[in-house]
Design an enzyme around this catalytic site. Structure first.
Site, short mmCIF file in Angstrom:
data_model
loop_
_atom_site.label_atom_id
_atom_site.label_comp_id
_atom_site.label_asym_id
_atom_site.label_seq_id
_atom_site.Cartn_x
_atom_site.Cartn_y
_atom_site.Cartn_z
N TYR A 48 -13.19 -54.04 22.40
CA TYR A 48 -13.99 -55.28 22.31
C TYR A 48 -15.28 -55.06 21.56
CZ TYR A 48 -17.44 -58.80 23.66
OH TYR A 48 -18.44 -59.74 23.63
N ILE A 73 32.27 -39.71 15.74
CA ILE A 73 31.73 -40.84 14.98
C ILE A 73 30.54 -41.49 15.70
CG2 ILE A 73 32.25 -43.04 13.86
CD1 ILE A 73 35.13 -42.20 13.61
N ARG A 106 19.76 -59.74 0.25
CA ARG A 106 20.06 -58.52 0.99
C ARG A 106 19.74 -57.26 0.21
NH1 ARG A 106 25.87 -56.05 3.01
NH2 ARG A 106 25.00 -54.72 4.63
N ALA A 135 18.01 -48.06 6.11
CA ALA A 135 17.11 -47.62 7.20
C ALA A 135 17.76 -46.60 8.14
CB ALA A 135 16.63 -48.85 7.98
N ALA A 159 24.30 -55.15 7.97
CA ALA A 159 24.80 -56.50 8.24
C ALA A 159 24.67 -57.31 6.97
CB ALA A 159 24.03 -57.15 9.38
N CYS A 210 13.03 -54.92 3.84
CA CYS A 210 12.07 -55.88 4.39
C CYS A 210 11.09 -56.37 3.32
CB CYS A 210 11.28 -55.28 5.54
SG CYS A 210 12.33 -54.72 6.89
#
Lengths: 568, 568
Positions: free
Chosen positions: A445, A296, A150, A27, A131, A59
């Site tokens: 609505y 960086i 993962r 991502a 991660a 995802c």
């Protein structure tokens, strides 16, 4: 940072092309690469990823396991060829970056297919390593049949295992976002699923009582839940079968085990290069997503970000912020003055027809951050007008500051229209909005979409009433300790079907005739089914010299608090 | 207003109870009555309504005709008995208020059952008379079988007519909100429906090209549309049958005719009392919903309100604002300093599975208001992540000010998730938000609910690119007049299936190899399917010294503009 530093990453015209290397191609990294190319045709941009794919839809992985997304190809958002052809971005997959030498601006890359190592020079380096699922060092954690989710190879292995061993039972360790998505998908494949969760609630980001609807929903759908009971060990049980033993000693047979305990930012590379790792365990960056090293940047699940509600640093491993960060890093690398505004932790999960969504801080998050000047209201409105068939309740909790009424967070659970209301409240939070703004929001609505007073409006109005003193709130937490009179204003049949212990019943429909039966010198804590009738009773009694308070959300909230062990 | 005036509607303690009379007991009037009671137990509050019911769900009437809401009782939100019992509010139905004598503060009430008239004194008067369907004085308009849809007796008559005459065909005159809701419900009852609409588009509040998806959707579902062709007359055609003749002379047989041309505010009572009627035809009130007479408030469909986008007065006969106004009038009557913030015209309609929603100003509305410093972008994103099955396009148009980027309005059409995006944008508009805010919104994302870049984010990003000059916009309106090169960057098979006249094809996938074939000295107007590839091409060419502009929304938008006759 100094001007010299800034210039060093923007070489003057005529100098050799700037070389931007990006570590991690999902991502944040992929967004950064393509955005930077759109801003800078001159730079050389190269992506490295340890895995075999870049820019895949992580995802979507649980849904591929569940065969909802049957075709693996669907998960591949952009191929290396697309990166080359469209964006002139080089892509090296199965290439692990093992060392950053900041002094010489060289990274070491290992080709995982051959084991060969090489060095690559950079002018700008972007770290987007993501991660990794947590695998606690417990006995049996590495047994065959124990999986994390993962990568595409992970899902391929899980699918193969389910098919090869004709899996019928599964244990999911962890009841958060990924855990629940795996539950949905394993149930979709007709496996019997047990969830083992160390905390006494599902969906740890939510307050416990707001997770109760999903707990009940999963139990009704036959999912076994072991809450407040962590994983102790996993044992082989003959053939390919496993046995999962929880801390309480309960054993669950399993043809496969999914570890969905959470993720840990991949910071080793950054840490070994001497970049700062924050207290929450993530890479430290500034608002431009730059580390203390002016060459960086770092983005995505591995970085610490500021929570705009609490002002504290946090980890938020979600795709939306990662994409936004990648984009912002690219803009800053291209010399544009963009800033990351921080995160508000908007998130949603769907599980077996139920939606749970939240934005901003939870009550426990506020308390953890030491914030106490807030109140909360509960409501349970239909997702659309009640007179139109099919209205389903949305269980909502709104947190707001006192006395300003600034919105601090909202949580919702229900089967329809939940994420819409959370998105609207998320937008209001983005602007620093108050409960008054929610009350005044002008939303779509028509009978099948909402109500003349949308659930968002109602949440704002109820909070306004609490703030203004029109409807003083009783504290649910004090329920077992108060000497207030507990008054239930529902009709007798509703009261008989279940009520708060020691409450008395005087229906709203009789209140105007019988209110003098109530004590004037004692607080009266009023409840009904969801809060509306109690509010009317509160207003009536307050204007007649009584001391009413409202038990926000009524008996419906009481039930959830009770099931979450928060009230007696 | 003077202090004397303010005091006159807040009598000192000890004076006789203040008498608040409310004319009209549906959305605005009923909200005002109940809110006022919650703030003021002492006042006498009495509601008068000409009809047999108060507080009924008038937005549900079309669905009762369609048998979707089968039970008429469901439409009755609160009975007179509920008003009395819960709120101590007196209710007089079938009681028409015919005269206001402001000097003596007396109204004349006629009991429609007996014809008897009486006078009632007031301290405060609230006018909530609503608006009546327009019945143009055309031949045949009063024939049996010609109906408007305003009240429960109306729906009762329509239902009886359909059943008695076994109606098979219907003509709906007017293609706006109520017209389309009636189409849905008549189709649901298996009638063949023809829509006669004087304007050349359905959904007049939308810009014409944004109404094209619903036009095509209705045609695909067998609904006959006569657009740009007003009602001329209605004739009896034997038995109970009718014949509808449009201005073009086209005849449509009909077993019943629904008039849904629009509504006209009920202002006669106010006007006869000498209260000011504004240029748009509604009762003039201040921000507290008070007329120039300090004893008289007015709320709901009969009042003029300020459009927050254009700053102009407007009529917006919708239930949400009416409820809000009733509430605000009550607060002001109770002495609280509340203000009505104006309207932004958020609205939605569902018709046969398609949702059309909008908020803020339309392009034609901006032009009508004399505003020109704006731009627009089109996009057609999926309602959730493309890799998850079932993503459906949302057709979106976003209008924003130049150069600030303030959001001016948005329109959306699609089958899923449309009103959610409009609600989010409506919330951003409420806060005076910009396209930059939309780009940064942190919204719910899981594959079945949205995307890492939600359609709202994409709308903001595309507008940012237009504003920043990264992606200069071409003007669709100039398509027939420009001497720019029209470049389509889709693949050849897509191009062959349909393209903008005189466009040439150079696929994005070959652009990096072949771009030198393009002219440097001439503007290049780039399009693709929906805009994404054209954007990439625009960025590439701009950085290589070409003069690209983007035809926002690509060929998908071209088709809609073409069908709306806005491009050659």
């Amino acid at each position: 940072m100094s001007d010299t530093h800034q210039q060093s990453s923007h070489p003057p015209q005529g100098s050799p092309r700037r070389r931007v290397l990006i570590v991690g191609g999902v991502a944040g990294g992929a967004s950064c690469a393509t955005r930077l190319r759109r801003l800078d045709e001159a730079a050389e941009i190269v992506l490295f990823d340890r895995g075999p794919y870049v820019s895949f839809a992580n995802c979507g992985l649980p849904y591929h396991v569940g065969n909802v997304i049957a075709d693996e190809e669907k998960l591949l958002v952009a191929s290396p060829e697309t990166f080359r052809q469209r964006f002139n971005v080089g892509v090296h997959t199965e290439s692990e970056v093992t060392v950053i030498d900041r002094a010489t601006r060289l990274i070491t890359v290992r080709d995982l297919r051959t084991g060969a190592e090489r060095q690559e020079p950079y002018d700008v380096l972007v770290l987007a390593p993501g991660a990794a699922p947590i695998r606690p060092p417990l006995p049996g954690i590495e047994l065959p049949g124990v999986f994390a989710v993962r990568s595409i190879p992970d899902t391929r292995r899980i699918r193969a295992w389910i098919e090869t061993h004709q899996a019928k039972t599964a244990v999911v360790v962890g009841g958060g976002f990924i855990g629940l998505e795996m539950v949905e998908n394993l149930v979709h494949r007709e496996l019997s699923v047990t969830v083992v969760e160390k905390l006494p609630q599902l969906m740890p980001p939510l307050d416990p009582e707001m997770a109760v609807p999903v707990t009940e929903h999963l139990q009704a759908r036959g999912v076994e839940l072991r809450l407040g009971d962590g994983l102790a060990r996993i044992e082989a049980a003959g053939g390919a079968r496993l046995r999962v033993i929880s801390e309480s000693g309960t054993q669950s047979p399993a043809d496969l085990v999914i570890l969905a305990i959470g993720v840990r930012p991949e910071t080793a590379l950054a840490q070994n290069a001497g970049l700062q790792i924050g207290a929450r365990g993530g890479i430290v960056v500034d608002e431009q997503m730059r580390t203390a090293d002016p060459h960086i940047w770092a983005v995505g699940d591995a970085v610490e970000v500021r929570d705009v509600l609490t002002g504290q640093e946090t980890m938020l491993p979600l795709a939306g912020p990662a994409n936004r960060q990648g984009r912002i890093a690219a803009e800053c690398i291209a010399g544009r003055p963009t800033r990351f505004r921080g995160v508000q932790a908007t998130a949603v999960v769907g599980v077996l027809g139920m939606t749970i969504a939240s934005t901003g801080a939870s009550e426990k998050g506020l308390r953890r951050a030491g914030m106490t000047a807030f109140q909360k209201v509960y409501l349970h409105p239909g997702h659309h007008a009640g007179y139109y068939p099919g209205a389903r309740p949305i269980h909502l909790k709104l947190l707001f500051s006192v006395p300003e009424g600034r919105i601090l967070g909202a949580q919702g659970a229900g089967t329809e229209g939940v994420e819409k209301r959370i998105d609207v409240i998320a937008t209001a939070i983005q602007f620093g909005g108050t409960v008054h703004d929610l009350a005044e929001a002008e939303l779509c609505y028509a009978p099948q979409f909402g109500a003349a007073k949308d659930p968002v409006n109602l949440a704002g109005m109820i909070a306004q009433n609490a703030l203004s003193g029109d409807m003083p709130l009783a504290e649910w937490e004090q329920l077992g300790r108060t000497d207030a009179l507990l008054l239930d204003v529902r009709e007798p049949d509703e009261f008989a079907a279940g009520h708060i212990p020691s409450a008395i019943n005087l229906p709203l429909s009789q209140l105007r005739q019988r209110y003098t039966e109530l004590p004037r010198q004692r607080e009266i804590w009023i409840s009904c089914g969801v809060g509306q009738r109690a509010y009317y009773a509160t207003r009536f009694l307050a204007q007649h010299g009584y001391q009413p308070r409202n038990l926000s959300g009524g008996y419906t909230t009481y039930r959830a608090l009770k099931l979450a062990d928060l009230v007696p």
